[in-house]
Structures are given as structure tokens and as C-alpha cells.
Write an enzyme that holds these catalytic residues in place. Structure first.
Site, PDB file in Angstrom:
ATOM      1  N   ARG A  39       0.824  -1.219   0.000  1.00  0.00           N
ATOM      2  CA  ARG A  39       0.000   0.000   0.000  1.00  0.00           C
ATOM      3  C   ARG A  39       0.858   1.270   0.000  1.00  0.00           C
ATOM      4  NH1 ARG A  39      -5.634  -0.536   2.677  1.00  0.00           N
ATOM      5  NH2 ARG A  39      -6.066  -2.715   2.374  1.00  0.00           N
ATOM      6  N   LYS A 203     -18.456 -14.373   2.816  1.00  0.00           N
ATOM      7  CA  LYS A 203     -19.654 -13.531   3.044  1.00  0.00           C
ATOM      8  C   LYS A 203     -20.389 -13.215   1.747  1.00  0.00           C
ATOM      9  CE  LYS A 203     -16.870 -11.361   6.428  1.00  0.00           C
ATOM     10  NZ  LYS A 203     -15.716 -11.143   5.570  1.00  0.00           N
ATOM     11  N   GLY A 356      -8.125  -7.649   0.460  1.00  0.00           N
ATOM     12  CA  GLY A 356      -6.923  -7.892   1.249  1.00  0.00           C
ATOM     13  C   GLY A 356      -6.499  -9.354   1.213  1.00  0.00           C
ATOM     14  N   GLY A 380     -13.839  -3.904   0.263  1.00  0.00           N
ATOM     15  CA  GLY A 380     -15.200  -3.387   0.453  1.00  0.00           C
ATOM     16  C   GLY A 380     -15.543  -2.317  -0.567  1.00  0.00           C
TER      17      GLY A 380
END
Ligand code: AMP
Length: 399
Positions: A39, A203, A356, A380
Site C-alpha cells: 500500500r 460472506k 486484502g 469493500g
């Protein structure tokens, strides 16, 4: 509406100007030292674009979810790593102990053209996440130009991504944010064909919005991870104790009825009685009632790898591991798929890998970052964008 990037502003406009750059330096830090620094490295093109044009670059980020200031969540180790990364040039990198206030302003007033200052963790002030107007004004006071290069936090309406940005006349996208928005927009509007989507992870609810937009566009949607078991259950396959999202079973059933011909599902599984079970079994078809599937099986790996890695060109989007890859016995599916995606890239496909976990999977597979067209850090945010949700941090750049 189009977003303006840093390369849309004339070079002369940067000379001697203070440029506030929202980055995502939310990296792992242990014992005062940075672990994976992707990052940080990925912001170098934006930072150096600005410093080369004589800007004074003020970097702002969050790190973790601190409850007030703490050593554990300080960005100081990130400043040290950043200094090492840019160390070979003559740029000066400094660290400010706060992100607002007179001491920070004083520090900024002493910056020379081409200097870099990393501010302390924005979330040490609860006003950041509350998008508090006074806090926004204090951030806005620090600079002349606003840049957002943190796509991964742009789905949040925080002070540094939204409220403070609004106070600047000049709001620009950093090079990473622009690249990410361009790739994702291409996927939902005009994907390069064949367009293949690989979705894994656990999820389903986080991915439904994105799937709704991608299912009509994609040529193949390949499902792995725990998510696959809800699809298999909807098809009447016995899934044993595998993780099932019963709440979203009706949605999955409908998706299968509409797009079943393009959805690929596992046909065999690495199953075990529990995640810590040392004796794992390869199961074809139905999973025994007392077992759960924790990874895709060998036959499925071959089918998925062939679908992804063979053929020229096209586009591949991957989000979410194919199994519980944190456990060695269940990592093979994810690792092999990561390698197939690298192969697809070498064969000319545009590949976008997000989230991630997926970044971690690339590392485990020994796939280098330059074997993927774009590694997205925004799990997300990426899914929100694909779902067509509002992205305040991107919308504010549209002018
Ligand atoms: P997500 O955040 O939805 O992308 O989910 C990522 C998590 O899914 C990882 O921590 C994996 O360990 C987990 N996962 C993937 N496949 C399975 C599986 N078959 N059973 C249980 N957990 C899984």
C-alpha cells in the site's frame, strides 16, 4: 461525470503549492515495523508525480481502528518505511505528530518544494469518521490542492475523503484511484471479452450487490470458497456442515435460475470434520453430513484453472479466496487459481484482483504484483463500486 486526475492540472500549478493527498497506509505494523508495504509502494507514482513538479506533499491516512491516540496505531513506522522507499532520491520525508493544529501548520510552513510530510493517524481524532465540519476545516486549512489516492476508503463519507475535500477548489484523483475506477468502470460498462469473474470468500451478503451487476455482464462467473456451498445447496447438493448463508438462499436460487448456464460451481471438495482436522478427504459431489468443505477439490481446480488461465486476452476479476487458505491443508485451490490468473495475464488478459485476502493469496502463490494488471487494495470499496453504490470519495472528485 469525469473525474480530474493529477495529470489533468498544468505542471506549473503545482510549483511550491501544498498538496493534501489522502492515501491508504493502513498496513500491518508489529513491534514498530511495517509488514507488507504494498500500500505504501503503490502510492509512489502519485507522490513522485507531485514532488517532481515542485509540490509540497502532505500525506494523510488512517491506520487501524484506534480509540484515541496510541503508539500501536501510530503512522511513524510508516513514515520510516516511506523514507527508505524514496530514500534514493533527494526528497525529504518528515513525520508530524498530529494531523491538525498549529504544530502541524508550522511544520508545513517549513516545507520546501518537493518535500513530503506524513501526518499522524487521522483516526486519532474521532471527528475524522464523524466527518465533523470543524475538523474538515482544519484539514482544509493545511493545503491548496486536494488529491485522493485512497480508493479503498472512498466508500466512506469521512472528513479526509469527503468533508474536507469539499472545501478545496481543486480536487483531483491520484493515479491509483483513477486506474482502479477506470478498470472497475470498464468491467460494468464495456468489459473486454471473454470476461470472467471469480468470486470466493465467505460472506455472500457483501458480494450480492456486485454479483447483480456482474452476472449480466460476465461470460463466466466462477464461484469458490464458502460462498459456493450456498449455491450448491440451492441446487440440491448435500453440503454437510459447510458454511451456508441461508438468508440469501432465495437470492442464490434466483441467480441460478436466471444465469445458471454461466455460473461454474465446484464438483469436488477438500472436506474435513473441522478446520483443525489433520485428516482431510477429497469428496466428490455430496459432502457427508458430519463434514464441511474447506477448499475446492482437484477436479474443480483443474476446471477453474483451465477456464481462467487458458485462452488469449479477455478480462478476469478475482475477489475472495477459493477456500480457507489461511490453513495449509485448504490453501491449494486459492494458490493454484492465483497462479492461473498470473498465466492469464501473461497470455494477454486484463486481470484485476481485489481484496486484502486475495493480495495475501498472491503472495502465498509467489505471484508478483506485476503479474496482475491491477491489484486493488479496496475489498469493500471495490464491491461497493461494482454494486453501483454511492462512492462519496469518488463523487466529490467529479466536477
Ligand atoms: P470474505 O471476507 O467474504 O472474502 O471471506 C474470506 C474468508 O473466507 C477467509 O478468511 C477464508 O478463510 C474464508 N473461507 C473461504 N472458503 C471457506 C470455506 N470453504 N469454509 C470456511 N471459510 C472459508
Amino acid at each position: 461525470m469525469a473525474i480530474r486526475t493529477i495529470s489533468d492540472l498544468e505542471d506549473s500549478k503545482y510549483a511550491g503549492k501544498r498538496v493534501f493527498v489522502r492515501v491508504d497506509f493502513n498496513v500491518s505494523v508489529s513491534n514498530g515495523s511495517v509488514g507488507e508495504d504494498y500500500r505504501i509502494r503503490m502510492t509512489i507514482p502519485t507522490i513522485e508525480y507531485l514532488t517532481k513538479r515542485g509540490a509540497k506533499v502532505i500525506l494523510a491516512s488512517h491506520l487501524g481502528r484506534p480509540d484515541g491516540p496510541s503508539q500501536k496505531n501510530s503512522l511513524e513506522p510508516v513514515a520510516r518505511r516511506l523514507k527508505e522507499i524514496v530514500g534514493r532520491s533527494r526528497m525529504c520525508v518528515r513525520f508530524a505528530n498530529d494531523c491538525i493544529g498549529p504544530a502541524v501548520e508550522n511544520e508545513i510552513s517549513q516545507m520546501n518544494a518537493g518535500d513530503i510530510l506524513l501526518l499522524e493517524n487521522l483516526r486519532f481524532h474521532k471527528e475524522e469518521e464523524a466527518n465533523d465540519l470543524e475538523f474538515c476545516k482544519k484539514l482544509g486549512h493545511l493545503a491548496d490542492i486536494y488529491v485522493n489516492d485512497a480508493f479503498s476508503t472512498s466508500h466512506r463519507k469521512h472528513a479526509s475523503t469527503y468533508g474536507a475535500a469539499k472545501l478545496f477548489d481543486t480536487r483531483l484523483a491520484g493515479l491509483n484511484l483513477k486506474k482502479e475506477v477506470d478498470y472497475l468502470s470498464m468491467m460494468v460498462t464495456n468489459p473486454v471479452r471473454p470476461f470472467k469473474v471469480l468470486l470466493g470468500g465467505a460472506k455472500i451478503k457483501d458480494k450480492i450487490g456486485a454479483l447483480e451487476h456482474l452476472l449480466p455482464k460476465a461470460d463466466k462467473v466462477i464461484i469458490g470458497g464458502a460462498a459456493a456451498y450456498t449455491f450448491l445447496k440451492a441446487k440440491g447438493v448435500r453440503t454437510g456442515k459447510s458454511l451456508i448463508d441461508n438468508e440469501h438462499l432465495p437470492w442464490v436460487t434466483k441467480a441460478l435460475a436466471t444465469y445458471g448456464d454461466k455460473i461454474m460451481l465446484p464438483t469436488d471438495h477438500v472436506a474435513a470434520y473441522s478446520p483443525d482436522d489433520k485428516s482431510v478427504t477429497m469428496v466428490k459431489g455430496d459432502i457427508p453430513d458430519d463434514m464441511a468443505g474447506f477448499d475446492i477439490g482437484n477436479e474443480t481446480i483443474d476446471r477453474y484453472s483451465a477456464e481462467v488461465g487458458i485462452g488469449n486476452g479477455g478480462m478476469v476479476f478475482w475477489n475472495g479466496p477459493m477456500g480457507m487458505f489461511e490453513v495449509g491443508a485448504f490453501a491449494n485451490g486459492t494458490i493454484t487459481i492465483a497462479k492461473s490468473i498470473a498465466l492469464a495475464y501473461w497470455r494477454g488478459a486484463k486481470t484485476l484482483v481485489g481484496g486484502g485476502d486475495t493480495l495475501e493469496a498472491l503472495k502465498k502463490a509467489g505471484v508478483a504484483e506485476n503479474e496482475v494488471s491491477h491489484v486493488s487494495t479496496g475489498g469493500g470499496a471495490t464491491l461497493n463500486f461494482l454494486a453501483g453504490d454511492e462512492m462519496p470519495g469518488v463523487a466529490i472528485l467529479e466536477q
